[in-house]
Design a protein around this motif. Sequence first.
Motif, mmCIF file in Angstrom:
data_model
loop_
_atom_site.group_PDB
_atom_site.id
_atom_site.type_symbol
_atom_site.label_atom_id
_atom_site.label_comp_id
_atom_site.label_asym_id
_atom_site.label_seq_id
_atom_site.Cartn_x
_atom_site.Cartn_y
_atom_site.Cartn_z
ATOM 1 N N ARG A 294 -3.452 4.010 0.436
ATOM 2 C CA ARG A 294 -4.144 3.625 -0.795
ATOM 3 C C ARG A 294 -3.520 2.350 -1.324
ATOM 4 N N GLY A 295 -4.380 1.405 -1.701
ATOM 5 C CA GLY A 295 -3.923 0.143 -2.273
ATOM 6 C C GLY A 295 -4.398 -0.011 -3.697
ATOM 7 N N ARG B 157 0.848 -1.185 0.000
ATOM 8 C CA ARG B 157 0.000 0.000 0.000
ATOM 9 C C ARG B 157 0.887 1.240 0.000
ATOM 10 N N LEU B 158 0.375 2.310 -0.618
ATOM 11 C CA LEU B 158 0.968 3.622 -0.438
ATOM 12 C C LEU B 158 0.598 4.102 0.956
ATOM 13 N N VAL C 122 -2.552 10.564 -1.757
ATOM 14 C CA VAL C 122 -2.930 9.465 -0.871
ATOM 15 C C VAL C 122 -3.507 10.009 0.436
ATOM 16 N N PRO C 123 -4.651 9.511 0.875
ATOM 17 C CA PRO C 123 -5.225 9.985 2.137
ATOM 18 C C PRO C 123 -4.531 9.355 3.339
ATOM 19 N N VAL C 124 -4.943 9.773 4.520
ATOM 20 C CA VAL C 124 -4.269 9.311 5.739
ATOM 21 C C VAL C 124 -4.367 7.798 5.916
ATOM 22 N N ALA C 125 -5.409 7.177 5.405
ATOM 23 C CA ALA C 125 -5.562 5.729 5.546
ATOM 24 C C ALA C 125 -4.729 4.960 4.533
ATOM 25 N N ALA D 224 -11.148 9.592 -5.294
ATOM 26 C CA ALA D 224 -10.457 10.475 -4.361
ATOM 27 C C ALA D 224 -10.626 9.968 -2.936
ATOM 28 N N GLY D 225 -9.600 10.157 -2.121
ATOM 29 C CA GLY D 225 -9.656 9.759 -0.725
ATOM 30 C C GLY D 225 -9.366 10.939 0.181
#
Length: 341
Positions: free
Chosen positions: A240-241, A187-188, A235-238, A247-248
Amino acid sequence: MRVAPPLLRPSFSHLRRLTDAGGLYEHAEGIVPRTAHGYCVDDVARALVVVCREADPELSGLQEQYLGFVVSAQSEDGTFRNRRSADLRWSGASSTEDWWGRALWGLGAAVRRPASSTAREAALAAFERGAVLRSRWSRAMAFAGLGAAEVLAVRPSDPLARALLADAARAVGRPAAAASWPWPELRLRYANAALPEVLVAAGSLLGDRSLLDDGLLLLGWLLEQETRDGHLSVVPVAGRGPADLGAGFDQQPIEVAALADACARALAVTGDDRWLGGIELAAAWFHGHNDGATPLVDTISGGGFDGLEVDGRNENQGAESTLAAISTLQHARALLLVGGL
């Protein structure tokens, strides 16, 4: 998306507001420092990097203050503590986690562009104490490797810096075999562009073309992943895979700043205008060319807002976000001065 030149100049007003004799306050409520939360090496080291980029003699005092903070956080074995309270007491374990890497990055910047010869000597001594260590965390190693790259810019044969940069590149790893997901992690996560940046740095400074090519491949892929409809969608705080689409949120300014840093290095190494475009997108993100059409830099206070949310932005202007805005706009200003933007 072109950004108006007057908006490209970074302001240090809010950074000064967050700074007092004890250090740089980590958090703010609006523009007011939250003194109860104290200071951290992560942010002061970031601040040391950005003020070292400036030729303004009025910022030399900040450079020496931030350098003193980072040096005081170091233990005799070369590790660092991260947290310092407003009453100037250190807390927490001394380790080689992210703040160790960021501390070495800041120290490397102070070796490269010191406020004085005394500052360079202090920074180099502290860097050498920390550079003999290694971390099990890839991002800590990447940050430390970027510090080593700063040292090598002025001391190209420095054995500690060369060894640390090489080990940082090994810690990041090579691209995965799958063309659709070459990223060396499942994941990023955060500060993602620091990973390809250290590969680019290692490839160029250590003369390893394969590392340089790997870094450029990963950075190009990451830039594509984080661009949507002509603007950055980071990439959001959670994280990204591969299966995460659209958008996140929340999106953090540190992601944009890391991308601008990496693109600036890639541009300097290759001269390829593709990386100029990445810096332009990063600067535009702060001025509202993003998934929320919301500015993330306060042109009045000079601060950076603490995140892009699904329904707007976090109105607080803490140190990390403010430094991310300053750093990104430093790169944009450099391109403006040479006619790139």
